[in-house]
Scaffold this motif. Structure first.
Motif, PDB file in Angstrom:
ATOM      1  N   ASP A   6       0.834  -1.205   0.000  1.00 44.68           N
ATOM      2  CA  ASP A   6       0.000   0.000   0.000  1.00 44.68           C
ATOM      3  C   ASP A   6       0.868   1.254   0.000  1.00 44.68           C
ATOM      4  O   ASP A   6       0.594   2.221  -0.708  1.00 44.68           O
ATOM      5  CB  ASP A   6      -0.942   0.023   1.201  1.00 44.68           C
ATOM      6  CG  ASP A   6      -1.941  -1.122   1.175  1.00 44.68           C
ATOM      7  OD1 ASP A   6      -2.299  -1.577   0.079  1.00 44.68           O
ATOM      8  OD2 ASP A   6      -2.355  -1.554   2.267  1.00 44.68           O
ATOM      9  N   ASP A   7       1.916   1.224   0.805  1.00 44.95           N
ATOM     10  CA  ASP A   7       2.830   2.365   0.857  1.00 44.95           C
ATOM     11  C   ASP A   7       3.542   2.557  -0.478  1.00 44.95           C
ATOM     12  O   ASP A   7       3.771   3.682  -0.910  1.00 44.95           O
ATOM     13  CB  ASP A   7       3.861   2.183   1.973  1.00 44.95           C
ATOM     14  CG  ASP A   7       3.229   2.230   3.348  1.00 44.95           C
ATOM     15  OD1 ASP A   7       2.345   3.084   3.566  1.00 44.95           O
ATOM     16  OD2 ASP A   7       3.607   1.408   4.201  1.00 44.95           O
ATOM     17  N   MET A   8       3.903   1.464  -1.112  1.00 43.33           N
ATOM     18  CA  MET A   8       4.585   1.547  -2.402  1.00 43.33           C
ATOM     19  C   MET A   8       3.668   2.186  -3.437  1.00 43.33           C
ATOM     20  O   MET A   8       4.068   3.088  -4.177  1.00 43.33           O
ATOM     21  CB  MET A   8       5.017   0.140  -2.855  1.00 43.33           C
ATOM     22  CG  MET A   8       5.822   0.136  -4.144  1.00 43.33           C
ATOM     23  SD  MET A   8       4.744   0.175  -5.587  1.00 43.33           S
ATOM     24  CE  MET A   8       5.915   0.325  -6.866  1.00 43.33           C
ATOM     25  N   ILE A   9       2.438   1.746  -3.492  1.00 43.38           N
ATOM     26  CA  ILE A   9       1.480   2.287  -4.456  1.00 43.38           C
ATOM     27  C   ILE A   9       1.224   3.765  -4.178  1.00 43.38           C
ATOM     28  O   ILE A   9       1.183   4.585  -5.095  1.00 43.38           O
ATOM     29  CB  ILE A   9       0.173   1.461  -4.436  1.00 43.38           C
ATOM     30  CG1 ILE A   9       0.443   0.055  -4.975  1.00 43.38           C
ATOM     31  CG2 ILE A   9      -0.926   2.155  -5.245  1.00 43.38           C
ATOM     32  CD1 ILE A   9      -0.677  -0.934  -4.735  1.00 43.38           C
ATOM     33  N   SER A  10       1.087   4.100  -2.906  1.00 40.42           N
ATOM     34  CA  SER A  10       0.879   5.493  -2.512  1.00 40.42           C
ATOM     35  C   SER A  10       2.056   6.364  -2.956  1.00 40.42           C
ATOM     36  O   SER A  10       1.879   7.440  -3.541  1.00 40.42           O
ATOM     37  CB  SER A  10       0.711   5.571  -0.994  1.00 40.42           C
ATOM     38  OG  SER A  10       0.821   6.885  -0.546  1.00 40.42           O
ATOM     39  N   THR A  11       3.257   5.906  -2.679  1.00 39.64           N
ATOM     40  CA  THR A  11       4.455   6.669  -3.035  1.00 39.64           C
ATOM     41  C   THR A  11       4.601   6.771  -4.544  1.00 39.64           C
ATOM     42  O   THR A  11       4.984   7.813  -5.075  1.00 39.64           O
ATOM     43  CB  THR A  11       5.704   6.026  -2.393  1.00 39.64           C
ATOM     44  OG1 THR A  11       5.487   5.932  -0.979  1.00 39.64           O
ATOM     45  CG2 THR A  11       6.951   6.847  -2.661  1.00 39.64           C
ATOM     46  N   ASP A  12       4.264   5.710  -5.253  1.00 37.10           N
ATOM     47  CA  ASP A  12       4.304   5.731  -6.714  1.00 37.10           C
ATOM     48  C   ASP A  12       3.317   6.764  -7.263  1.00 37.10           C
ATOM     49  O   ASP A  12       3.642   7.510  -8.198  1.00 37.10           O
ATOM     50  CB  ASP A  12       3.978   4.339  -7.270  1.00 37.10           C
ATOM     51  CG  ASP A  12       4.071   4.290  -8.773  1.00 37.10           C
ATOM     52  OD1 ASP A  12       5.210   4.313  -9.300  1.00 37.10           O
ATOM     53  OD2 ASP A  12       3.011   4.253  -9.429  1.00 37.10           O
ATOM     54  N   ASN A  13       2.124   6.834  -6.680  1.00 43.41           N
ATOM     55  CA  ASN A  13       1.138   7.822  -7.114  1.00 43.41           C
ATOM     56  C   ASN A  13       1.624   9.249  -6.845  1.00 43.41           C
ATOM     57  O   ASN A  13       1.423  10.154  -7.658  1.00 43.41           O
ATOM     58  CB  ASN A  13      -0.209   7.591  -6.431  1.00 43.41           C
ATOM     59  CG  ASN A  13      -0.939   6.392  -6.988  1.00 43.41           C
ATOM     60  OD1 ASN A  13      -0.797   6.044  -8.151  1.00 43.41           O
ATOM     61  ND2 ASN A  13      -1.721   5.742  -6.163  1.00 43.41           N
ATOM     62  N   LYS A  14       2.261   9.449  -5.710  1.00 43.50           N
ATOM     63  CA  LYS A  14       2.808  10.767  -5.386  1.00 43.50           C
ATOM     64  C   LYS A  14       3.914  11.138  -6.369  1.00 43.50           C
ATOM     65  O   LYS A  14       3.986  12.281  -6.841  1.00 43.50           O
ATOM     66  CB  LYS A  14       3.340  10.791  -3.953  1.00 43.50           C
ATOM     67  CG  LYS A  14       2.253  10.723  -2.901  1.00 43.50           C
ATOM     68  CD  LYS A  14       2.847  10.645  -1.505  1.00 43.50           C
ATOM     69  CE  LYS A  14       1.771  10.543  -0.438  1.00 43.50           C
ATOM     70  NZ  LYS A  14       2.351  10.482   0.916  1.00 43.50           N
ATOM     71  N   ALA A  15       4.767  10.179  -6.685  1.00 43.40           N
ATOM     72  CA  ALA A  15       5.850  10.428  -7.637  1.00 43.40           C
ATOM     73  C   ALA A  15       5.286  10.794  -9.009  1.00 43.40           C
ATOM     74  O   ALA A  15       5.788  11.720  -9.672  1.00 43.40           O
ATOM     75  CB  ALA A  15       6.758   9.204  -7.742  1.00 43.40           C
TER      76      ALA A  15
END
Length: 134
Positions: free
Chosen positions: A110-119
């Motif tokens: 979930d954190d990875m997907i969140s960070t990817d979306n922010k990037a």
């Protein structure tokens, strides 16, 4: 005769700078994609996000120092509005991840997907700034 040469030199320098920033952006993207094939996707996304954020700030600093004064004010207003939208978007993502943590398996997906979306959000802004005609 010197003025047209000077104008051409400034244009070419600005164009070269934009191209070098675009090349840096492409390099970051390629590194990120290669990194994702490892087992540390969240770490990859986090590094990618931080690098994009750094590229955003350096691109803004360059624009602020080289843009015409009347366009500088407009850019500052646009950037402020973008920052507000970014903060709201990031809060929404963080809230969603917080809720999902309660129902998903342990881990950093979930954190990875969140960070990817922010990037991706930051990358979109960097791309827009690189397309500006200064």
């Amino acid at each position: 005769m010197r003025l047209p040469i000077l104008i051409l030199a400034v244009f070419l320098c600005g164009n070269a700078y934009s191209q070098s920033r675009q090349a840096a952006l492409d390099t970051l993207e390629n590194r990120y994609q290669r990194c994702l094939s490892t087992s540390n996707s969240y770490g990859c996304a986090l590094v990618y996000y931080k690098q994009l954020d750094s590229l955003l700030h350096s691109t803004l600093q360059r624009l602020y120092s080289q843009i015409e004064p009347n366009r500088l004010h407009t850019l500052q207003i646009e950037q402020g509005a973008w920052e507000e939208k970014k903060d709201a978007y990031f809060r929404k993502i963080d809230e969603r991840v917080e809720k999902m943590h309660k129902s998903t398996m342990d881990g950093l997906d979930d954190d990875m997907i969140s960070t990817d979306n922010k990037a991706a959000y930051v990358k979109e802004r960097v791309t827009a700034l690189l397309d500006l005609d200064i």
